[in-house]
Write a protein that holds these residues in place. Structure first.
Motif, short mmCIF file in Angstrom:
data_model
loop_
_atom_site.label_atom_id
_atom_site.label_comp_id
_atom_site.label_asym_id
_atom_site.label_seq_id
_atom_site.Cartn_x
_atom_site.Cartn_y
_atom_site.Cartn_z
N ALA A 1 7.63 -1.03 -6.55
CA ALA A 1 6.47 -1.92 -6.44
C ALA A 1 6.71 -3.22 -7.20
N ARG A 2 7.34 -3.12 -8.36
CA ARG A 2 7.60 -4.33 -9.15
C ARG A 2 8.56 -5.26 -8.43
N ARG A 3 9.62 -4.71 -7.83
CA ARG A 3 10.55 -5.55 -7.08
C ARG A 3 9.85 -6.24 -5.92
N SER B 1 15.72 -2.55 -12.61
CA SER B 1 14.95 -3.64 -12.02
C SER B 1 14.53 -4.65 -13.07
N ARG B 2 14.02 -4.15 -14.19
CA ARG B 2 13.54 -5.04 -15.24
C ARG B 2 14.66 -5.91 -15.83
N TYR B 3 15.80 -5.28 -16.16
CA TYR B 3 16.88 -6.05 -16.77
C TYR B 3 17.59 -6.93 -15.76
N GLY C 1 0.79 -1.23 0.00
CA GLY C 1 0.00 0.00 0.00
C GLY C 1 0.82 1.28 0.00
N PRO C 2 1.79 1.46 0.93
CA PRO C 2 2.57 2.70 0.95
C PRO C 2 3.35 2.95 -0.35
N ILE C 3 3.81 1.86 -1.00
CA ILE C 3 4.54 2.03 -2.26
C ILE C 3 3.60 2.58 -3.33
N LEU D 1 -1.06 -8.96 -10.75
CA LEU D 1 -0.66 -7.60 -10.38
C LEU D 1 0.63 -7.21 -11.08
N CYS D 2 1.55 -8.17 -11.19
CA CYS D 2 2.81 -7.91 -11.87
C CYS D 2 2.56 -7.57 -13.34
#
Length: 207
Positions: A115-117, A156-158, A18-20, A75-76
């Protein structure tokens, strides 16, 4: 059927997210304030892109609220779509030299990556344990160096992509040399990828 204990842990993770997402919403609000209220000389296309991004952020939050029936993997997927749109908007703002709004989107992208991490880590915790050899330490460290050469909002993605490919090599019983060679190739390609991700170049911008 999902056990009560697992459901409780799942909802604890949703609450921690939530906070993110609140940071994501705040940065989106700042962006719209700059564009819609006239703080930045934006054209109709720019405003439309920003409004679409805001709708995607709202949808992401709504799906998170329903995550008792919405797995983290979904969600991802939603988050990746929002992140792609934010990166596209960042390039658009960069092309038009709308710096205040560009800075809002940069902060938004960083929050989305956070958020993704977080979601990636939750998916990994809930996934069945992987079997097979672990990647060699040298290759992992080399890949960390390759990721650090990329712009911060793309790391993060790579990082996830590189780590997944290296793990697949280790699981397929690739030799230590083959794993290290894979990591060295990523370092060799990192600077070319960095240039591509940063195009068009921003004067004085930090990676």
């Amino acid at each position: 059927m999902i056990s009560t204990k697992r459901m409780a842990r799942h909802m604890d993770c949703v609450n921690a997210l939530g906070p993110i997402l609140m940071c994501v919403r705040d940065h989106t609000r700042d962006l719209l304030a700059h564009l819609v209220r006239g703080s930045v000389a934006a054209n109709a296309e720019t405003v439309d892109l920003a409004m679409t991004l805001a709708k995607e952020v709202d949808l992401l939050e709504a799906h998170t609220g329903l995550s008792q029936r919405n797995p983290f993997s979904n969600l991802c997927r939603d988050l990746n779509s929002t992140l792609d749109h934010a990166l596209y908007l960042a390039r658009h703002l960069d092309n038009h030299r709308l710096d205040p709004a560009f800075q809002d989107v940069e902060r938004l992208v960083i929050a989305l990556n956070d958020a993704r991490r977080f979601i990636d880590s939750m998916v990994e915790q809930q996934a069945p344990a992987r079997h097979g050899a672990s990647p060699v330490l040298v290759a992992r460290r080399l890949l960390n160096g390759a990721v650090k050469a990329l712009p911060a909002c793309h790391r993060s993605r790579y990082s996830e992509e590189f780590r997944s490919e290296l793990h697949d090599l280790a699981t397929a019983r690739a030799t230590h040399f083959e794993q290290v060679w894979y990591a060295l190739r990523q370092i060799n390609l990192a600077f070319e990828l960095r240039a591509e991700l940063r195009r068009p170049a921003r004067r004085g911008a930090r990676p």
